[in-house]
Design an enzyme around this catalytic site. Structure first.
Site, PDB file in Angstrom:
ATOM      1  CD  GLU A  78      60.957  74.359  52.359  1.00  0.00           C
ATOM      2  OE1 GLU A  78      60.768  73.371  53.107  1.00  0.00           O
ATOM      3  OE2 GLU A  78      61.000  74.279  51.118  1.00  0.00           O
ATOM      4  CB  CYS A 141      67.402  77.190  49.771  1.00  0.00           C
ATOM      5  SG  CYS A 141      67.223  78.201  48.286  1.00  0.00           S
ATOM      6  CG  HIS A 159      62.280  76.455  48.366  1.00  0.00           C
ATOM      7  ND1 HIS A 159      62.608  75.630  49.420  1.00  0.00           N
ATOM      8  CD2 HIS A 159      63.459  76.811  47.787  1.00  0.00           C
ATOM      9  CE1 HIS A 159      63.927  75.493  49.484  1.00  0.00           C
ATOM     10  NE2 HIS A 159      64.462  76.199  48.499  1.00  0.00           N
TER      11      HIS A 159
END
Length: 219
Positions: A78, A141, A159
């Site tokens: 991310e 998350c 992820h």
């Protein structure tokens, strides 16, 4: 480098979390990096408390947090975390914040401070499907990603697809991408090796940067 790597416990109606499985199977050393692993609760409140505790206890040189994303078919570091909790389902404590800022005084987004592009490149080089993501969802998350990215240590959130053993389909995990139904060709057993590659990629760039900065200081 000493690297703290976290996964998440199962949540919702599932008794399995791919991030927990992958992180728990990491070796104690990757290249010349010492690895410490831990599992975070799927709780907006307690995940923040546990992350603070782990950082204070272990004092790592870098932090990598791992969660699962239902509906994704690639491993996705991310690039940023959003300053917003907006939960589609309840967390494991029964909390379900909607449209709530994580830090009312913080910026809308915080960028990863460990190189996500380097992590993607290393995974691709080793045959794993990986893509850069700019949206970590708005569940726990993303909450942890945002908190990680404001830490003084270099940090990255990754992820992994919400894979299950024996081809069983996850009943949760779409909190990241509601409506997404991509089917990953990866298997649960491949995830630890993919994370090893991501760690080597992201942290090799960090080591090079640290070495350059150290060299500047001594000149």
């Amino acid at each position: 480098m000493h690297i703290l790597v976290t996964g998440f416990e199962p949540f919702g109606k599932d008794s399995f979390n791919a991030s927990q499985e992958a992180v728990s199977q990491l070796p104690g050393q990757i290249s010349n990096h010492r690895i410490t692993t831990a599992i975070l609760p799927v709780s907006f409140k307690r995940s923040a408390q546990e992350l603070d505790h782990l950082l204070a206890e272990h004092r790592p040189d870098a932090l990598i947090c791992v969660g699962e994303a239902g509906g994704r078919d690639a491993i996705t570091p991310e690039a940023r975390g959003a300053n917003l909790d907006d939960a589609r389902i309840q967390d494991n404590d029964g909390d379900q914040p909607r449209a709530a800022a994580i830090d009312p005084r913080g910026p809308d987004f915080l960028e990863a401070s460990l190189n996500p592009v380097a992590a993607v490149k290393m995974m691709l080089n080793e045959g794993f499907k990986a893509e850069l993501s700019t949206d970590a969802g708005r569940f726990v998350c993303n909450h942890v990603a945002y908190l990680a990215y404001r830490q003084p240590v270099p940090s990255l959130f990754i992820h992994v697809p919400a894979l299950r053993p024996h081809g069983v389909e996850a009943t949760v995990g779409a909190e990241t991408d509601p409506g997404a139904r991509k089917r990953s060709k990866l298997e649960v057993g491949q995830l630890p090796r993919a994370l090893e590659a991501a760690i080597r990629g992201a942290c090799s760039i960090q080591e090079e940067t640290s070495a350059e900065n150290t060299g500047d200081v001594h000149q």
